[in-house]
Scaffold this motif. Structure first.
Motif, short mmCIF file in Angstrom:
data_model
loop_
_atom_site.label_atom_id
_atom_site.label_comp_id
_atom_site.label_asym_id
_atom_site.label_seq_id
_atom_site.Cartn_x
_atom_site.Cartn_y
_atom_site.Cartn_z
N PRO A 85 68.34 57.45 62.92
CA PRO A 85 68.71 57.23 64.33
C PRO A 85 69.35 55.87 64.56
O PRO A 85 68.68 54.90 64.91
CB PRO A 85 67.37 57.37 65.05
CG PRO A 85 66.35 56.92 64.04
CD PRO A 85 66.89 57.34 62.70
N LEU A 86 70.63 55.80 64.39
CA LEU A 86 71.34 54.52 64.46
C LEU A 86 71.90 54.27 65.85
O LEU A 86 72.53 55.14 66.45
CB LEU A 86 72.50 54.52 63.45
CG LEU A 86 72.10 54.69 61.98
CD1 LEU A 86 73.35 54.86 61.12
CD2 LEU A 86 71.29 53.50 61.51
N PRO A 87 71.69 53.07 66.39
CA PRO A 87 72.28 52.75 67.70
C PRO A 87 73.80 52.64 67.59
O PRO A 87 74.33 52.09 66.63
CB PRO A 87 71.66 51.39 68.04
CG PRO A 87 71.28 50.79 66.72
CD PRO A 87 70.90 51.95 65.84
N PHE A 100 72.28 46.53 57.99
CA PHE A 100 71.89 47.88 57.62
C PHE A 100 72.48 48.92 58.56
O PHE A 100 73.03 49.94 58.13
CB PHE A 100 70.36 48.01 57.61
CG PHE A 100 69.87 49.42 57.66
CD1 PHE A 100 69.95 50.23 56.53
CD2 PHE A 100 69.34 49.95 58.83
CE1 PHE A 100 69.51 51.55 56.58
CE2 PHE A 100 68.90 51.26 58.89
CZ PHE A 100 68.99 52.06 57.76
N VAL A 101 72.40 48.66 59.87
CA VAL A 101 72.94 49.61 60.85
C VAL A 101 74.43 49.81 60.64
O VAL A 101 74.93 50.94 60.63
CB VAL A 101 72.64 49.14 62.29
CG1 VAL A 101 73.38 50.01 63.31
CG2 VAL A 101 71.14 49.17 62.56
N ALA A 102 75.15 48.71 60.46
CA ALA A 102 76.60 48.80 60.29
C ALA A 102 76.97 49.56 59.01
O ALA A 102 77.86 50.41 59.03
CB ALA A 102 77.20 47.40 60.26
N SER A 103 76.30 49.26 57.91
CA SER A 103 76.63 49.93 56.65
C SER A 103 76.24 51.40 56.68
O SER A 103 76.99 52.26 56.19
CB SER A 103 75.94 49.22 55.48
OG SER A 103 74.53 49.28 55.60
N ALA A 104 75.10 51.74 57.28
CA ALA A 104 74.68 53.14 57.35
C ALA A 104 75.60 53.94 58.27
O ALA A 104 75.92 55.10 57.99
CB ALA A 104 73.24 53.22 57.84
N THR A 105 76.05 53.31 59.35
CA THR A 105 76.99 53.98 60.25
C THR A 105 78.32 54.22 59.55
O THR A 105 78.90 55.31 59.66
CB THR A 105 77.21 53.14 61.52
OG1 THR A 105 75.95 52.97 62.19
CG2 THR A 105 78.19 53.82 62.46
N ALA A 106 78.79 53.23 58.81
CA ALA A 106 80.07 53.37 58.10
C ALA A 106 79.98 54.43 57.01
O ALA A 106 80.95 55.18 56.77
CB ALA A 106 80.47 52.03 57.49
N ASP A 113 72.09 60.06 63.13
CA ASP A 113 71.72 60.57 64.45
C ASP A 113 72.04 59.48 65.47
O ASP A 113 71.19 58.63 65.77
CB ASP A 113 70.24 60.93 64.47
CG ASP A 113 69.76 61.48 65.80
OD1 ASP A 113 70.61 61.83 66.64
OD2 ASP A 113 68.53 61.57 65.98
N PRO A 114 73.27 59.45 66.03
CA PRO A 114 73.65 58.37 66.95
C PRO A 114 72.71 58.28 68.14
O PRO A 114 72.46 59.25 68.85
CB PRO A 114 75.06 58.77 67.38
CG PRO A 114 75.57 59.64 66.27
CD PRO A 114 74.37 60.40 65.80
N ASP A 115 72.15 57.09 68.32
CA ASP A 115 71.23 56.79 69.42
C ASP A 115 69.98 57.67 69.43
O ASP A 115 69.27 57.75 70.43
CB ASP A 115 71.94 56.88 70.77
CG ASP A 115 72.90 55.72 71.01
OD1 ASP A 115 72.75 54.68 70.35
OD2 ASP A 115 73.81 55.87 71.85
N GLY A 116 69.69 58.33 68.30
CA GLY A 116 68.45 59.10 68.19
C GLY A 116 68.38 60.32 69.09
O GLY A 116 67.28 60.77 69.44
N TRP A 177 64.91 50.55 68.52
CA TRP A 177 65.26 50.14 67.15
C TRP A 177 64.02 50.02 66.27
O TRP A 177 64.13 49.90 65.05
CB TRP A 177 65.99 48.78 67.16
CG TRP A 177 65.15 47.66 67.70
CD1 TRP A 177 65.11 47.22 68.98
CD2 TRP A 177 64.20 46.86 66.99
NE1 TRP A 177 64.21 46.19 69.12
CE2 TRP A 177 63.63 45.95 67.90
CE3 TRP A 177 63.78 46.82 65.66
CZ2 TRP A 177 62.66 45.03 67.53
CZ3 TRP A 177 62.81 45.90 65.29
CH2 TRP A 177 62.26 45.01 66.22
N ARG A 178 62.82 50.09 66.84
CA ARG A 178 61.62 49.65 66.12
C ARG A 178 61.13 50.62 65.08
O ARG A 178 60.15 50.34 64.37
CB ARG A 178 60.51 49.33 67.13
CG ARG A 178 59.37 48.50 66.52
CD ARG A 178 59.88 47.17 66.00
NE ARG A 178 58.89 46.41 65.27
CZ ARG A 178 58.71 46.47 63.93
NH1 ARG A 178 59.45 47.28 63.20
NH2 ARG A 178 57.81 45.72 63.35
#
Length: 224
Positions: A85-87, A100-106, A113-116, A177-178
């Motif tokens: 669940p990436l913001p 981590f978020v940037a690399s996983a999104t890329a 799962d955008p924004d969960g 994010w937690r």
């Protein structure tokens, strides 16, 4: 008052043939032993149903847990699929997690799962008000039909690490994010007590009491 006990489980150790997470990988020999041990621990809990995501490692874990627990009600649901669940806005995550978020999104992938959004639907499906209906849709009216009046619906949800973290984050009403940093081990036990109109109780997280030291894997911090 409707009550639900969710036993949320990360799948047991897979037997990957390489360093990549192969969707078709089943359990390793240690993973099979982990699942059997968890099922034995749950045998006296009178589990009403064992539900799992569609990946092989989740299905095999669920089948072995159910067999050892003496539960015949087993079903697959997409709600428990592997999700990250990436913001969409990376600044919503604290600085240590932004790379981590940037690399996983890329990297993308079906599990992003955008924004969960998908995991919010999963939480709703297994809420105090929604769990019985979800189970009925998956398995009919059989699971839990013989529960004593007032007894909670007892479900085992076999899923993936980040999904477990999301359920815990939601139960504690923590920032979105937690889930990051909540890292359950293979075949560990996380238990949530849900009731209508009452904040959830976290009864345990990443409990490894059923696993001897040689059966533990995916462990972030060693413990007694």
């Amino acid at each position: 008052m409707t009550e639900v006990l969710l036993h949320v489980v990360r799948h047991a150790e897979p037997g990957y043939a390489s360093d990549s997470e192969e969707p078709s990988a089943g359990l390793s020999a240690r993973g099979r032993a982990q699942a059997d041990a968890l099922g034995a621990r749950l045998r006296d809990r009178r589990v009403d149903a064992v539900l799992h995501g569609p990946l092989v490692r989740a299905r095999e874990t669920a089948e072995r847990v159910a067999a050892a627990a003496g539960c015949t009600a087993v079903a697959e649901t997409a709600h428990l699929d592997d999700r990250t669940p990436l913001p969409r806005d990376v600044t919503q995550a604290p600085e240590p997690y932004r790379r981590f978020v940037a690399s996983a999104t890329a990297a993308g992938g079906d599990e992003v799962d955008p924004d969960g959004v998908a995991l919010d639907a999963a939480v709703a499906a297994f809420s105090a008000g929604g769990a019985a209906r979800t189970v009925s849709l998956l398995l009919g009216d059989r699971p839990g039909a013989d529960r004593p009046p007032g007894a909670p619906l007892r479900l085992v949800l076999v899923t993936h690490a980040f999904v477990v973290g999301w359920f815990v984050r939601h139960a504690l009403d923590a920032p979105r994010w937690r889930w990051m940093g909540l890292n359950p081990s293979h075949a560990s036990l996380t238990v949530l007590h849900l009731r209508d109109d009452v904040p959830a109780n976290l009864l345990g997280f990443d409990d490894l009491g059923h696993l001897s030291p040689d059966l533990r894997s995916g462990v972030v911090v060693d413990r007694p």
